[in-house]
Design a protein around this motif. Structure first.
Motif, PDB file in Angstrom:
ATOM      1  N   ILE A 238      -5.183  -9.924  34.059  1.00  0.00           N
ATOM      2  CA  ILE A 238      -4.824  -8.889  35.039  1.00  0.00           C
ATOM      3  C   ILE A 238      -5.935  -8.731  36.077  1.00  0.00           C
ATOM      4  N   ALA A 239      -7.182  -8.778  35.614  1.00  0.00           N
ATOM      5  CA  ALA A 239      -8.315  -8.590  36.533  1.00  0.00           C
ATOM      6  C   ALA A 239      -8.609  -9.860  37.327  1.00  0.00           C
ATOM      7  N   ARG A 240      -7.988 -10.946  36.972  1.00  0.00           N
ATOM      8  CA  ARG A 240      -8.186 -12.255  37.602  1.00  0.00           C
ATOM      9  C   ARG A 240      -9.641 -12.686  37.575  1.00  0.00           C
ATOM     10  N   ARG A 241     -10.349 -12.268  36.551  1.00  0.00           N
ATOM     11  CA  ARG A 241     -11.702 -12.792  36.368  1.00  0.00           C
ATOM     12  C   ARG A 241     -12.090 -12.647  34.895  1.00  0.00           C
ATOM     13  N   GLU A 242     -13.186 -13.327  34.540  1.00  0.00           N
ATOM     14  CA  GLU A 242     -13.585 -13.331  33.136  1.00  0.00           C
ATOM     15  C   GLU A 242     -14.490 -12.129  32.866  1.00  0.00           C
ATOM     16  N   ALA A 243     -13.884 -10.942  32.855  1.00  0.00           N
ATOM     17  CA  ALA A 243     -14.690  -9.746  32.638  1.00  0.00           C
ATOM     18  C   ALA A 243     -15.031  -9.586  31.158  1.00  0.00           C
ATOM     19  N   SER A 244     -14.159 -10.024  30.309  1.00  0.00           N
ATOM     20  CA  SER A 244     -14.291  -9.770  28.884  1.00  0.00           C
ATOM     21  C   SER A 244     -14.394 -11.090  28.139  1.00  0.00           C
ATOM     22  N   ILE A 245     -15.185 -11.141  27.078  1.00  0.00           N
ATOM     23  CA  ILE A 245     -15.339 -12.382  26.307  1.00  0.00           C
ATOM     24  C   ILE A 245     -14.112 -12.593  25.421  1.00  0.00           C
ATOM     25  N   VAL A 246     -13.550 -13.794  25.529  1.00  0.00           N
ATOM     26  CA  VAL A 246     -12.374 -14.147  24.736  1.00  0.00           C
ATOM     27  C   VAL A 246     -12.822 -15.158  23.694  1.00  0.00           C
ATOM     28  N   PHE A 249     -12.252 -15.746  17.373  1.00  0.00           N
ATOM     29  CA  PHE A 249     -12.758 -14.978  16.243  1.00  0.00           C
ATOM     30  C   PHE A 249     -12.444 -13.496  16.419  1.00  0.00           C
ATOM     31  N   ALA A 250     -11.831 -12.935  15.413  1.00  0.00           N
ATOM     32  CA  ALA A 250     -11.530 -11.500  15.456  1.00  0.00           C
ATOM     33  C   ALA A 250     -12.826 -10.715  15.499  1.00  0.00           C
ATOM     34  N   GLY A 251     -12.827  -9.634  16.245  1.00  0.00           N
ATOM     35  CA  GLY A 251     -14.012  -8.777  16.291  1.00  0.00           C
ATOM     36  C   GLY A 251     -15.002  -9.154  17.384  1.00  0.00           C
ATOM     37  N   THR A 252     -14.554  -9.925  18.375  1.00  0.00           N
ATOM     38  CA  THR A 252     -15.458 -10.350  19.458  1.00  0.00           C
ATOM     39  C   THR A 252     -15.807  -9.188  20.389  1.00  0.00           C
ATOM     40  N   THR A 253     -14.793  -8.434  20.800  1.00  0.00           N
ATOM     41  CA  THR A 253     -15.029  -7.329  21.722  1.00  0.00           C
ATOM     42  C   THR A 253     -15.460  -6.103  20.917  1.00  0.00           C
ATOM     43  N   ARG A 254     -16.625  -5.582  21.240  1.00  0.00           N
ATOM     44  CA  ARG A 254     -17.116  -4.439  20.468  1.00  0.00           C
ATOM     45  C   ARG A 254     -17.292  -3.214  21.332  1.00  0.00           C
ATOM     46  N   ASP A 255     -17.927  -3.418  22.475  1.00  0.00           N
ATOM     47  CA  ASP A 255     -18.073  -2.273  23.354  1.00  0.00           C
ATOM     48  C   ASP A 255     -16.815  -2.180  24.211  1.00  0.00           C
ATOM     49  N   VAL A 256     -16.695  -1.083  24.931  1.00  0.00           N
ATOM     50  CA  VAL A 256     -15.539  -0.929  25.808  1.00  0.00           C
ATOM     51  C   VAL A 256     -15.882  -1.550  27.164  1.00  0.00           C
ATOM     52  N   ILE A 257     -15.033  -2.464  27.623  1.00  0.00           N
ATOM     53  CA  ILE A 257     -15.246  -3.124  28.918  1.00  0.00           C
ATOM     54  C   ILE A 257     -14.323  -2.449  29.946  1.00  0.00           C
ATOM     55  N   GLU A 258     -14.870  -2.157  31.129  1.00  0.00           N
ATOM     56  CA  GLU A 258     -14.048  -1.519  32.172  1.00  0.00           C
ATOM     57  C   GLU A 258     -13.893  -2.444  33.357  1.00  0.00           C
ATOM     58  N   VAL A 259     -12.699  -2.553  33.883  1.00  0.00           N
ATOM     59  CA  VAL A 259     -12.553  -3.180  35.197  1.00  0.00           C
ATOM     60  C   VAL A 259     -11.756  -2.240  36.099  1.00  0.00           C
ATOM     61  N   ARG A 285     -17.668  -1.326  13.636  1.00  0.00           N
ATOM     62  CA  ARG A 285     -17.040  -0.049  13.280  1.00  0.00           C
ATOM     63  C   ARG A 285     -17.199   0.968  14.408  1.00  0.00           C
ATOM     64  N   GLU A 286     -18.400   0.987  15.019  1.00  0.00           N
ATOM     65  CA  GLU A 286     -18.627   1.871  16.158  1.00  0.00           C
ATOM     66  C   GLU A 286     -17.681   1.492  17.306  1.00  0.00           C
ATOM     67  N   GLY A 287     -17.515   0.168  17.508  1.00  0.00           N
ATOM     68  CA  GLY A 287     -16.595  -0.308  18.550  1.00  0.00           C
ATOM     69  C   GLY A 287     -15.176   0.169  18.291  1.00  0.00           C
ATOM     70  N   VAL A 288     -14.753   0.120  17.052  1.00  0.00           N
ATOM     71  CA  VAL A 288     -13.396   0.561  16.701  1.00  0.00           C
ATOM     72  C   VAL A 288     -13.250   2.072  16.944  1.00  0.00           C
ATOM     73  N   ALA A 289     -14.304   2.810  16.589  1.00  0.00           N
ATOM     74  CA  ALA A 289     -14.251   4.262  16.807  1.00  0.00           C
ATOM     75  C   ALA A 289     -14.143   4.557  18.303  1.00  0.00           C
ATOM     76  N   ARG A 290     -14.924   3.828  19.112  1.00  0.00           N
ATOM     77  CA  ARG A 290     -14.855   4.037  20.565  1.00  0.00           C
ATOM     78  C   ARG A 290     -13.477   3.643  21.093  1.00  0.00           C
ATOM     79  N   ALA A 291     -12.948   2.539  20.562  1.00  0.00           N
ATOM     80  CA  ALA A 291     -11.631   2.076  21.006  1.00  0.00           C
ATOM     81  C   ALA A 291     -10.585   3.153  20.754  1.00  0.00           C
ATOM     82  N   ARG A 292     -10.634   3.749  19.561  1.00  0.00           N
ATOM     83  CA  ARG A 292      -9.669   4.796  19.224  1.00  0.00           C
ATOM     84  C   ARG A 292      -9.806   5.988  20.171  1.00  0.00           C
ATOM     85  N   ALA A 293     -11.075   6.378  20.395  1.00  0.00           N
ATOM     86  CA  ALA A 293     -11.307   7.562  21.240  1.00  0.00           C
ATOM     87  C   ALA A 293     -10.826   7.306  22.666  1.00  0.00           C
TER      88      ALA A 293
END
Ligand SMILES: Nc1nc2c(ncn2[C@@H]2O[C@H](COP(=O)(O)OP(=O)(O)O)[C@@H](O)[C@H]2O)c(=O)[nH]1
Ligand SMILES: [Mg+2]
Length: 441
Positions: A238-246, A249-259, A285-293
């Motif tokens: 959607i962002a037409r750029r590599e903003a987030s690491i793909v 492996f499950a669990g790659t994205t941990r922090d919240v990425i904004e575009v 786990r912290e990443g999951v908590a942030r994702a939920r919030a």
């Protein structure tokens, strides 16, 4: 408050640039032009000029000079504007010459606008609109900011305040005539009518406040879902750029990425979040908590699941959610048959189905932020003051039989509106408002 110094600043972008605009405001702006160019241009007419260092008489640059005598100027003071070549040494030489003149100093951030406010050229809501106009990223934000700059809220608030002051005068007349019962009840009834009308107009403006504030800040859309469903791939697509690491492996994205996206003229902040799952890794786990919030707080959740996977976790209970079945390219007949109604089938790797998703997303954003009349209220400060005015009016109406309380509450309502436009009592908030401005504005 304003000192008598003449201020100057670079009002255009960072050099080197093609053209630099230097603004000078204050009692000696005209003297500066005469000293630098040899004469004063006709008011509001551009004049070609050789800018000379008044001390050495050396030519600094060839430029255009303009003069706006007070009060018909941006700041309400005498204003000079010099458009010269935007080289660092050119600007430095001009500034050195100005610094040597008696009564001159560099402007502070937002100082031109502040002087415009102090000279009654702009009210506070217009200044907020001006700041928003400078920071507007999308067309809808630009339009809203321009309406504020032109006085959409400011004029309305001033009209309300005038009517309130009249009502207050009536209420006070009611107190004066309190021994002549019918005169008293007559003027109080008139004032009460005004209070009721204003109460409903202000309530209406407040009811739409969230939309104006959201348009300023942007709508938040969170991508959430189980790990490895392709959330980060979707965001990048959607962002037409590599903003987030793909990664596989499950669990790659941990922090919240904004575009930040411009979707059909509306600002949208798209969030990529960690896949929601149970985990023992404390960072994840912290990443999951942030994702939920973040998903809970978002205006819309894109709940992404793997369409090739029969196990489909339940989406979170939020008001606005689109179920996105990603990896439709891998889906088998069996998994396709499980398709929940109203969901979107997409492939973030091939792009299949994404147009339909984006069209629906744009329609949602348009429905939430746009399509109706422009919102009057665009900031928390404005909302709080209108709420104060509205609360005072509610109390006034409830206590209308007690003339002294009635008049006092009307006065409080008028005061809140005066603070909104900056007519009364605003020293304390000025610094907060002008903090948003750059030097030269
Ligand atoms: N075939 C296929 N693979 C995809 C698709 N979307 C993502 N993937 C792959 O699935 C894996 C996980 O993707 P990622 O975006 O990191 O998932 P996330 O954990 O939800 O962020 C990666 O190997 C992606 O290349 C899709 O639409 N089709
Ligand atoms: Mg990811």
């Amino acid at each position: 408050m304003t000192d008598q110094k003449t201020i100057y600043a670079l009002s255009s972008g960072r050099p080197p640039v093609a053209v630099a605009v230097v603004r000078i405001s204050g009692p000696r702006a005209g003297d500066a032009l005469k000293a630098l160019t040899g004469k004063l241009p006709e008011p509001r007419r551009a004049m070609f000029a050789r800018i000379r260092d008044p001390q050495s008489n050396e030519i600094i640059d060839e430029a255009l000079a303009l003069f706006f005598p007070a009060p018909r100027s941006e700041t309400g003071e005498d204003v000079a504007e010099i458009q010269l070549h935007g080289g660092r040494a050119v600007i430095a030489a001009l500034f050195a010459a100005l610094a040597r003149m008696e009564g001159f100093r560099l402007a502070e951030p937002g100082e031109f606008t502040r002087r415009a406010f102090e000279n009654g050229k702009l009210d506070l809501t217009a200044i907020e609109g001006l700041a928003d106009l400078i920071y507007a990223d999308t067309d809808a934000q630009r339009r809203q900011a321009l309406r504020q700059l032109q006085g959409l809220l400011g004029n309305r608030a001033e009209d309300w305040r005038k009517r309130l002051i009249e009502a207050q005068a009536l209420a006070e007349a009611g107190i004066d005539f309190s021994d002549e019962a019918d005169v008293a009840s007559n003027v109080t009834a008139q004032a009460l009518g005004v209070a009721r009308a204003l109460q409903s107009e202000i309530a209406q403006a407040l009811s739409d406040a969230a939309r104006g504030e959201r348009l300023r800040e942007g709508l938040v859309v969170a991508i959430a879902g189980p790990p490895n469903a392709g959330k980060s791939t979707l965001l990048n697509r959607i962002a037409r750029r590599e903003a987030s690491i793909v990664s596989p492996f499950a669990g790659t994205t941990r922090d919240v990425i904004e575009v930040h996206l411009d979707l059909a003229g509306y600002p949208v902040t798209l969030l990529d979040t960690a896949g929601i799952r149970e985990t023992n890794d404390p960072v994840e786990r912290e990443g999951v908590a942030r994702a939920r919030a973040r998903a809970q707080a978002a205006d819309l959740v894109l709940w992404v699941v793997d369409a090739s996977d029969i196990a489909m976790p339940d989406p979170p209970a939020v008001a606005n959610i689109f179920v996105v079945r990603n990896k439709i390219d891998l889906a088998t007949k069996r998994t396709l048959d499980e398709k929940p109604s109203g969901s979107f089938g997409v492939s973030s790797t091939t792009g299949k189905g994404l147009d339909a998703l984006l069209d629906t997303l744009a329609a949602f954003v348009n429905e939430t932020l746009g399509s109706r009349e422009p919102a009057l209220v665009t900031r928390e400060r404005q909302r709080i003051l209108l709420q104060e005015a509205s609360d005072a009016l509610t109390r006034a109406i409830a206590e209308a039989q007690r003339e002294d309380i009635f008049a006092e509450e009307l006065r409080l309502a008028a005061r809140a509106l005066g603070r909104l436009t900056g007519r009364v009592d605003v020293e304390d908030i000025l610094d907060v408002i002008f903090r948003d401005f750059c030097i030269g504005k």
